[in-house]
Design a protein around this motif. Structure first.
Motif, PDB file in Angstrom:
ATOM      1  N   LEU A  38       0.819  -1.517   0.233  1.00 25.51           N
ATOM      2  CA  LEU A  38      -0.078   0.472  -0.143  1.00 25.51           C
ATOM      3  C   LEU A  38       0.357   1.145   0.129  1.00 25.51           C
ATOM      4  O   LEU A  38       2.136   1.513   0.404  1.00 25.51           O
ATOM      5  CB  LEU A  38      -0.950   0.100   1.514  1.00 25.51           C
ATOM      6  CG  LEU A  38      -2.578  -1.090   1.667  1.00 25.51           C
ATOM      7  CD1 LEU A  38      -2.612  -0.860   2.804  1.00 25.51           C
ATOM      8  CD2 LEU A  38      -2.938  -0.715   0.244  1.00 25.51           C
ATOM      9  N   GLY A  39       0.950   1.953  -0.340  1.00 25.31           N
ATOM     10  CA  GLY A  39       0.766   3.412  -0.378  1.00 25.31           C
ATOM     11  C   GLY A  39       2.261   4.098  -1.839  1.00 25.31           C
ATOM     12  O   GLY A  39       3.336   4.353  -1.720  1.00 25.31           O
ATOM     13  N   VAL A  40       2.294   2.241  -2.615  1.00 29.28           N
ATOM     14  CA  VAL A  40       3.280   2.912  -3.466  1.00 29.28           C
ATOM     15  C   VAL A  40       2.614   2.372  -5.190  1.00 29.28           C
ATOM     16  O   VAL A  40       1.578   2.235  -5.384  1.00 29.28           O
ATOM     17  CB  VAL A  40       4.565   2.126  -3.338  1.00 29.28           C
ATOM     18  CG1 VAL A  40       5.049   2.272  -1.518  1.00 29.28           C
ATOM     19  CG2 VAL A  40       4.041   0.400  -3.418  1.00 29.28           C
ATOM     20  N   GLN A  41       3.690   3.143  -5.834  1.00 26.63           N
ATOM     21  CA  GLN A  41       3.096   2.915  -7.119  1.00 26.63           C
ATOM     22  C   GLN A  41       4.088   1.613  -7.490  1.00 26.63           C
ATOM     23  O   GLN A  41       5.390   1.176  -7.143  1.00 26.63           O
ATOM     24  CB  GLN A  41       3.383   3.668  -8.009  1.00 26.63           C
ATOM     25  CG  GLN A  41       2.379   4.970  -7.787  1.00 26.63           C
ATOM     26  CD  GLN A  41       2.336   5.454  -9.625  1.00 26.63           C
ATOM     27  OE1 GLN A  41       2.855   5.946 -10.462  1.00 26.63           O
ATOM     28  NE2 GLN A  41       2.407   7.637  -8.769  1.00 26.63           N
ATOM     29  N   THR A  42       3.513   0.546  -8.903  1.00 27.98           N
ATOM     30  CA  THR A  42       3.601  -0.213  -8.627  1.00 27.98           C
ATOM     31  C   THR A  42       4.356  -0.536 -10.885  1.00 27.98           C
ATOM     32  O   THR A  42       4.076  -0.138 -11.384  1.00 27.98           O
ATOM     33  CB  THR A  42       3.448  -1.843  -8.618  1.00 27.98           C
ATOM     34  OG1 THR A  42       2.103  -1.364  -9.844  1.00 27.98           O
ATOM     35  CG2 THR A  42       3.062  -1.329  -7.343  1.00 27.98           C
ATOM     36  N   PHE A  43       5.106  -1.378 -10.729  1.00 32.78           N
ATOM     37  CA  PHE A  43       5.803  -1.422 -12.570  1.00 32.78           C
ATOM     38  C   PHE A  43       6.218  -3.239 -12.406  1.00 32.78           C
ATOM     39  O   PHE A  43       6.662  -3.686 -11.623  1.00 32.78           O
ATOM     40  CB  PHE A  43       7.108  -0.328 -12.508  1.00 32.78           C
ATOM     41  CG  PHE A  43       8.761  -1.035 -11.597  1.00 32.78           C
ATOM     42  CD1 PHE A  43       9.047  -1.798 -12.045  1.00 32.78           C
ATOM     43  CD2 PHE A  43       8.931  -0.086 -10.629  1.00 32.78           C
ATOM     44  CE1 PHE A  43      10.035  -2.435 -11.611  1.00 32.78           C
ATOM     45  CE2 PHE A  43       9.829  -0.076 -10.120  1.00 32.78           C
ATOM     46  CZ  PHE A  43      10.840  -1.293 -10.167  1.00 32.78           C
ATOM     47  N   GLY A  44       5.837  -3.380 -13.671  1.00 29.64           N
ATOM     48  CA  GLY A  44       6.105  -4.730 -14.198  1.00 29.64           C
ATOM     49  C   GLY A  44       8.097  -4.772 -14.534  1.00 29.64           C
ATOM     50  O   GLY A  44       9.091  -5.899 -14.532  1.00 29.64           O
ATOM     51  N   ARG A  45       8.391  -3.763 -15.649  1.00 28.37           N
ATOM     52  CA  ARG A  45       9.669  -3.688 -16.143  1.00 28.37           C
ATOM     53  C   ARG A  45      10.752  -2.368 -15.565  1.00 28.37           C
ATOM     54  O   ARG A  45       9.978  -1.215 -15.771  1.00 28.37           O
ATOM     55  CB  ARG A  45       9.632  -3.816 -17.162  1.00 28.37           C
ATOM     56  CG  ARG A  45       9.626  -5.630 -17.495  1.00 28.37           C
ATOM     57  CD  ARG A  45       9.556  -5.688 -19.079  1.00 28.37           C
ATOM     58  NE  ARG A  45      10.366  -5.248 -19.678  1.00 28.37           N
ATOM     59  CZ  ARG A  45      11.221  -6.203 -20.173  1.00 28.37           C
ATOM     60  NH1 ARG A  45      11.416  -7.656 -19.834  1.00 28.37           N
ATOM     61  NH2 ARG A  45      12.382  -5.908 -20.964  1.00 28.37           N
ATOM     62  N   LEU A  46      11.614  -2.383 -14.927  1.00 26.86           N
ATOM     63  CA  LEU A  46      12.514  -1.179 -14.459  1.00 26.86           C
ATOM     64  C   LEU A  46      12.147  -0.316 -15.071  1.00 26.86           C
ATOM     65  O   LEU A  46      12.575   0.961 -15.720  1.00 26.86           O
ATOM     66  CB  LEU A  46      13.750  -1.437 -13.295  1.00 26.86           C
ATOM     67  CG  LEU A  46      14.118  -0.668 -13.024  1.00 26.86           C
ATOM     68  CD1 LEU A  46      13.797   0.606 -12.137  1.00 26.86           C
ATOM     69  CD2 LEU A  46      15.594  -0.573 -12.832  1.00 26.86           C
ATOM     70  N   ARG A  47      13.196  -0.923 -16.543  1.00 28.19           N
ATOM     71  CA  ARG A  47      13.685   0.321 -17.940  1.00 28.19           C
ATOM     72  C   ARG A  47      12.027   0.939 -18.881  1.00 28.19           C
ATOM     73  O   ARG A  47      13.000   2.230 -18.671  1.00 28.19           O
ATOM     74  CB  ARG A  47      14.120  -0.313 -19.225  1.00 28.19           C
ATOM     75  CG  ARG A  47      14.309   0.283 -20.418  1.00 28.19           C
ATOM     76  CD  ARG A  47      15.366  -0.412 -20.977  1.00 28.19           C
ATOM     77  NE  ARG A  47      16.600  -1.366 -20.816  1.00 28.19           N
ATOM     78  CZ  ARG A  47      17.286  -2.126 -20.860  1.00 28.19           C
ATOM     79  NH1 ARG A  47      17.467  -2.117 -22.115  1.00 28.19           N
ATOM     80  NH2 ARG A  47      18.636  -2.707 -19.963  1.00 28.19           N
ATOM     81  N   GLU A  48      11.285  -0.012 -18.367  1.00 25.88           N
ATOM     82  CA  GLU A  48       9.744   1.151 -18.665  1.00 25.88           C
ATOM     83  C   GLU A  48       9.356   1.898 -17.991  1.00 25.88           C
ATOM     84  O   GLU A  48       9.058   3.034 -17.735  1.00 25.88           O
ATOM     85  CB  GLU A  48       8.962  -0.504 -18.811  1.00 25.88           C
ATOM     86  CG  GLU A  48       8.514  -1.325 -20.114  1.00 25.88           C
ATOM     87  CD  GLU A  48       7.992  -2.512 -20.100  1.00 25.88           C
ATOM     88  OE1 GLU A  48       7.230  -2.755 -19.769  1.00 25.88           O
ATOM     89  OE2 GLU A  48       7.971  -2.809 -21.545  1.00 25.88           O
ATOM     90  N   ALA A  49       9.251   1.409 -16.437  1.00 24.92           N
ATOM     91  CA  ALA A  49       9.089   2.502 -15.452  1.00 24.92           C
ATOM     92  C   ALA A  49       9.882   3.920 -15.545  1.00 24.92           C
ATOM     93  O   ALA A  49       9.759   4.554 -15.272  1.00 24.92           O
ATOM     94  CB  ALA A  49       9.561   2.131 -14.309  1.00 24.92           C
ATOM     95  N   VAL A  50      10.933   3.600 -15.440  1.00 25.93           N
ATOM     96  CA  VAL A  50      12.430   4.874 -15.994  1.00 25.93           C
ATOM     97  C   VAL A  50      12.474   5.773 -17.284  1.00 25.93           C
ATOM     98  O   VAL A  50      11.635   7.013 -17.062  1.00 25.93           O
ATOM     99  CB  VAL A  50      13.798   4.030 -15.866  1.00 25.93           C
ATOM    100  CG1 VAL A  50      14.683   5.302 -15.860  1.00 25.93           C
ATOM    101  CG2 VAL A  50      13.754   3.223 -14.282  1.00 25.93           C
ATOM    102  N   GLN A  51      11.415   4.708 -18.826  1.00 30.08           N
ATOM    103  CA  GLN A  51      11.683   5.290 -19.518  1.00 30.08           C
ATOM    104  C   GLN A  51      10.363   6.604 -18.873  1.00 30.08           C
ATOM    105  O   GLN A  51      10.085   7.757 -19.202  1.00 30.08           O
ATOM    106  CB  GLN A  51      11.062   4.745 -20.346  1.00 30.08           C
ATOM    107  CG  GLN A  51      11.217   5.257 -21.920  1.00 30.08           C
ATOM    108  CD  GLN A  51      10.595   4.265 -23.202  1.00 30.08           C
ATOM    109  OE1 GLN A  51       9.776   3.156 -22.046  1.00 30.08           O
ATOM    110  NE2 GLN A  51      10.449   4.653 -24.312  1.00 30.08           N
ATOM    111  N   GLU A  52       8.824   6.642 -18.576  1.00 27.65           N
ATOM    112  CA  GLU A  52       7.767   6.965 -18.251  1.00 27.65           C
ATOM    113  C   GLU A  52       7.762   7.915 -16.972  1.00 27.65           C
ATOM    114  O   GLU A  52       7.244   9.163 -17.452  1.00 27.65           O
ATOM    115  CB  GLU A  52       6.621   6.445 -17.761  1.00 27.65           C
ATOM    116  CG  GLU A  52       5.504   6.636 -17.363  1.00 27.65           C
ATOM    117  CD  GLU A  52       4.688   5.537 -16.945  1.00 27.65           C
ATOM    118  OE1 GLU A  52       3.301   6.503 -16.671  1.00 27.65           O
ATOM    119  OE2 GLU A  52       4.620   4.300 -16.922  1.00 27.65           O
TER     120      GLU A  52
END
Length: 356
Positions: A38-52
């Motif tokens: 709770l209280g955090v955003q999640t990502f599947g692939r780090l590279r995509e999260a960094v790109q965004e």
């Protein structure tokens, strides 16, 4: 400084929460979906999260191996004058490493702050910091100045490391000339008269918005625009607004006179106190439509208040209004004062002028 914190493992997620606690409301936590909480955003692939999110935030903190962080950010790097600060922590929180944009981006300051908060060892490899020298580009970041050019930064810092004397000049036409002179003197730096700069042949640092006489070994530090986004309760008098602006500027080490414009939502355009405060400061006051502010909220992933959204239709006023005219680096996130909220954003003046 708006900061994105990335973690891959359970241990990293636990440390990310500590980092978030140290950074407060300006931190957004991104954790691998394998360790959702709770209280955090999640990502599947780090590279995509960094790109965004690479261009959304002023700083990125990676809680993982430095090599993973480097490979993740590599495709998006431009220059030390534009890239966000990047800091890396090991999962045990023993070391905080300033990886990228140590001076202009503020990674060295962020590294020291996090190390102090976490009881960790700061790791800073910038040559001038290692030697205990005052680097002009680090000084610029502290005083709301933008260094020109990249090549000049390298030349001046190299001369500094060789033990050469650096001459400092402050253009008397600068609105904050006396403030700059006082800050340079406080750091043990001698300021010479502007008329002497053509006679001196050594390395020079010139604080000026107008001087353009470029030559080898001459670095210009350009005053940036300091945009204030303001939210206030109905009927708030100018004295209360001015007091909030003064305290907000003081929190980033600047005088209130450094503020170059005020911005708010169109729902506040009839607020007499805002108009009178802007008039007393002799600064322009802009009111933005909600759809424009909502685009900024989405572009930068700004936090929203349900109460504010229910009241005026959008959930963030001061940060969105401060960023509305061309973005910039967040100098002070949403800060509450008596009846007033303020956010401050540093922006290169050229970009600010082009946006008006």
């Amino acid at each position: 400084m708006r900061t994105a914190v990335f973690a891959l493992t359970e241990a990293g997620a636990q440390l990310a929460r500590r980092v978030g606690g140290a950074l407060g409301d300006q931190a957004t936590l991104f954790v691998s979906s394998r360790h959702a909480t709770l209280g955090v955003q999640t990502f599947g692939r780090l590279r995509e999260a960094v790109q965004e999110n690479f261009h959304r935030y002023d700083a990125l903190v990676f809680i993982m191996a430095a090599g993973i962080a480097v490979r993740s950010i590599a495709p998006y790097l431009v220059s030390k004058l534009e890239d966000p600060a990047v800091v890396v922590l090991d999962e045990q929180g023993r070391h905080v490493i300033s990886l990228l944009s140590g001076h202009v981006g503020g990674a060295n300051r962020l590294t020291r702050a996090l190390a102090a908060a976490l009881g960790a060892e700061p790791v800073i490899t910038t040559a001038t910091d290692v030697e205990g020298l005052v680097a002009p580009d680090a000084l610029a970041a502290e005083l709301g100045l933008f260094p020109e050019s990249h090549a000049a930064i390298l030349a001046i810092n190299s001369a500094l490391l060789r033990g050469e004397s650096i001459s400092y000049y402050v253009d008397p036409a600068c609105a904050l000339a006396s403030f700059y002179r006082e800050e340079l003197a406080r750091r043990g730096l001698t300021v010479r008269g502007m008329a002497e700069r053509e006679r001196e042949t050594g390395p020079q640092v010139i604080i000026s918005a107008a001087c353009t006489e470029a030559r080898a070994g001459r670095l210009f530090l350009r005053p940036m625009a300091l945009r204030a986004g303001v939210g206030c309760r109905r009927g708030t008098p100018k004295e209360v607004i001015l007091a909030a602006l003064k305290e907000a500027a003081a929190r980033i080490g600047m005088p209130m006179e450094a503020i170059t414009s005020l911005g708010s939502t169109v729902f506040k355009r009839e607020e007499r106190g805002l108009h009178e405060a802007a008039a007393e400061l002799r600064r322009p006051l802009y009111f933005y439509e909600n759809n424009a502010l909502q685009r900024i909220i989405e572009q930068y992933g700004l936090r929203e208040s349900d109460f504010v959204r229910q009241t005026i239709g959008i959930g963030n006023v001061c940060e969105a209004a401060a960023l509305a005219a061309g973005g910039g680096r967040m100098a002070l996130g949403k800060t509450r004062f008596e009846k007033v909220t303020v956010a401050l954003v540093w922006q290169q003046r050229q970009k600010w002028q082009e946006s008006q």
